[in-house]
Design a protein around this motif. Structure first.
Motif, PDB file in Angstrom:
ATOM      1  N   MET A  24      34.066 -59.330  41.527  1.00 45.98           N
ATOM      2  CA  MET A  24      33.100 -58.278  41.843  1.00 45.98           C
ATOM      3  C   MET A  24      31.943 -58.827  42.680  1.00 45.98           C
ATOM      4  SD  MET A  24      33.104 -55.675  38.561  1.00 45.98           S
ATOM      5  CE  MET A  24      31.541 -56.195  38.062  1.00 45.98           C
ATOM      6  N   SER A  27      33.160 -59.225  46.231  1.00 46.82           N
ATOM      7  CA  SER A  27      33.283 -57.891  46.832  1.00 46.82           C
ATOM      8  C   SER A  27      31.917 -57.318  47.185  1.00 46.82           C
ATOM      9  CB  SER A  27      33.991 -56.934  45.881  1.00 46.82           C
ATOM     10  OG  SER A  27      35.302 -57.337  45.663  1.00 46.82           O
ATOM     11  N   LEU A  28      30.939 -57.547  46.334  1.00 49.02           N
ATOM     12  CA  LEU A  28      29.586 -57.060  46.608  1.00 49.02           C
ATOM     13  C   LEU A  28      29.002 -57.745  47.838  1.00 49.02           C
ATOM     14  CD1 LEU A  28      27.178 -55.314  45.718  1.00 49.02           C
ATOM     15  CD2 LEU A  28      26.440 -57.228  44.320  1.00 49.02           C
ATOM     16  N   GLU A  31      31.093 -56.212  50.910  1.00 53.50           N
ATOM     17  CA  GLU A  31      30.962 -54.771  51.157  1.00 53.50           C
ATOM     18  C   GLU A  31      29.521 -54.275  51.087  1.00 53.50           C
ATOM     19  OE1 GLU A  31      33.610 -52.953  52.003  1.00 53.50           O
ATOM     20  OE2 GLU A  31      34.853 -54.748  51.815  1.00 53.50           O
ATOM     21  N   ARG A  33      27.997 -52.921  48.760  1.00 54.49           N
ATOM     22  CA  ARG A  33      27.827 -51.881  47.736  1.00 54.49           C
ATOM     23  C   ARG A  33      29.179 -51.641  47.080  1.00 54.49           C
ATOM     24  NH1 ARG A  33      25.959 -45.975  49.523  1.00 54.49           N
ATOM     25  NH2 ARG A  33      23.999 -47.045  49.784  1.00 54.49           N
ATOM     26  N   ILE A  34      29.210 -51.625  45.732  1.00 54.17           N
ATOM     27  CA  ILE A  34      30.457 -51.341  45.029  1.00 54.17           C
ATOM     28  C   ILE A  34      30.182 -50.380  43.884  1.00 54.17           C
ATOM     29  CG2 ILE A  34      31.637 -53.488  45.624  1.00 54.17           C
ATOM     30  CD1 ILE A  34      30.956 -54.545  42.864  1.00 54.17           C
ATOM     31  N   PHE A  35      31.170 -49.569  43.562  1.00 55.65           N
ATOM     32  CA  PHE A  35      31.102 -48.660  42.429  1.00 55.65           C
ATOM     33  C   PHE A  35      31.794 -49.308  41.243  1.00 55.65           C
ATOM     34  CE2 PHE A  35      30.372 -45.834  45.887  1.00 55.65           C
ATOM     35  CZ  PHE A  35      29.540 -44.867  45.366  1.00 55.65           C
ATOM     36  N   THR A  36      31.166 -49.253  40.076  1.00 56.66           N
ATOM     37  CA  THR A  36      31.730 -49.823  38.857  1.00 56.66           C
ATOM     38  C   THR A  36      31.069 -49.169  37.655  1.00 56.66           C
ATOM     39  OG1 THR A  36      32.180 -51.882  37.688  1.00 56.66           O
ATOM     40  CG2 THR A  36      30.105 -51.744  38.860  1.00 56.66           C
ATOM     41  N   THR A  95      19.381 -56.985  44.015  1.00 55.80           N
ATOM     42  CA  THR A  95      20.332 -55.904  43.791  1.00 55.80           C
ATOM     43  C   THR A  95      19.647 -54.685  43.199  1.00 55.80           C
ATOM     44  OG1 THR A  95      20.881 -56.787  41.611  1.00 55.80           O
ATOM     45  CG2 THR A  95      22.282 -57.445  43.443  1.00 55.80           C
ATOM     46  N   PHE A 112      26.640 -47.443  40.978  1.00 57.42           N
ATOM     47  CA  PHE A 112      26.961 -48.369  42.042  1.00 57.42           C
ATOM     48  C   PHE A 112      25.847 -49.388  42.148  1.00 57.42           C
ATOM     49  CE2 PHE A 112      25.004 -45.013  44.651  1.00 57.42           C
ATOM     50  CZ  PHE A 112      24.137 -45.738  45.443  1.00 57.42           C
ATOM     51  N   GLU A 114      24.186 -52.289  44.643  1.00 52.03           N
ATOM     52  CA  GLU A 114      24.111 -52.587  46.065  1.00 52.03           C
ATOM     53  C   GLU A 114      23.072 -53.663  46.314  1.00 52.03           C
ATOM     54  OE1 GLU A 114      22.884 -49.126  48.165  1.00 52.03           O
ATOM     55  OE2 GLU A 114      20.974 -49.004  47.134  1.00 52.03           O
TER      56      GLU A 114
END
Length: 143
Positions: A24, A27-28, A31, A33-36, A95, A112, A114
């Motif tokens: 994660m 990925s952050l 990207e 921003r990630i949804f979790t 963040t 999310f 970010e």
């Protein structure tokens, strides 16, 4: 008693939790921003903030330490690029977690997470100034 229980185990064993947070975090970084779920986002914040702080020192040693956490060459390379210069100048709080809603299946809270300096869609970063609308009470009718 609740002594020495700082982290949320996320109902997983140590190795699985470490892999989830590593994936994660990379990925952050890629990207921005990630949804979790909310619980994972809160744990990810504790995991990634020290990593970003370590990236302020651009040495081979710090790159290797960060690689041991992330285990992703592209994420480490992205972290040391010039586009992250703005993030490195911050003193902390890299963040932001925003609650979005609830998951359809089990109603767990979804959010999310970010990186703060890469958000260009929020209200504070828009260049358009909003004017207040002034309305008159009643129009005068000419006779």
């Amino acid at each position: 008693m609740n002594h020495g229980k700082k982290n949320n185990p996320l109902s997983r064993k140590y190795g699985h939790r470490k892999s989830i947070l590593s994936n994660m975090a990379s990925s952050l970084i890629k990207e921005k921003r990630i949804f979790t779920s909310l619980a994972k986002a809160k744990e990810l914040r504790k995991y990634i903030e020290p990593i970003i702080t370590k990236s302020k020192i651009n040495t081979v040693h710090s790159r290797r330490i960060i690689f041991s956490y992330l285990r992703d060459k592209k994420a480490v390379f992205e972290l040391f690029k010039d586009s992250f210069k703005k993030v490195r100048e911050r003193l902390g709080g890299y963040t932001r977690i925003l609650k979005v809603g609830f998951r359809y299946g089990d109603q767990s809270p979804i959010s999310f997470i970010e990186l703060v300096d890469f958000n260009t869609t929020s209200f504070f970063h828009t260049k358009k100034k909003f004017k207040s609308v002034r309305r008159s009470k009643k129009k005068k009718i000419k006779k």
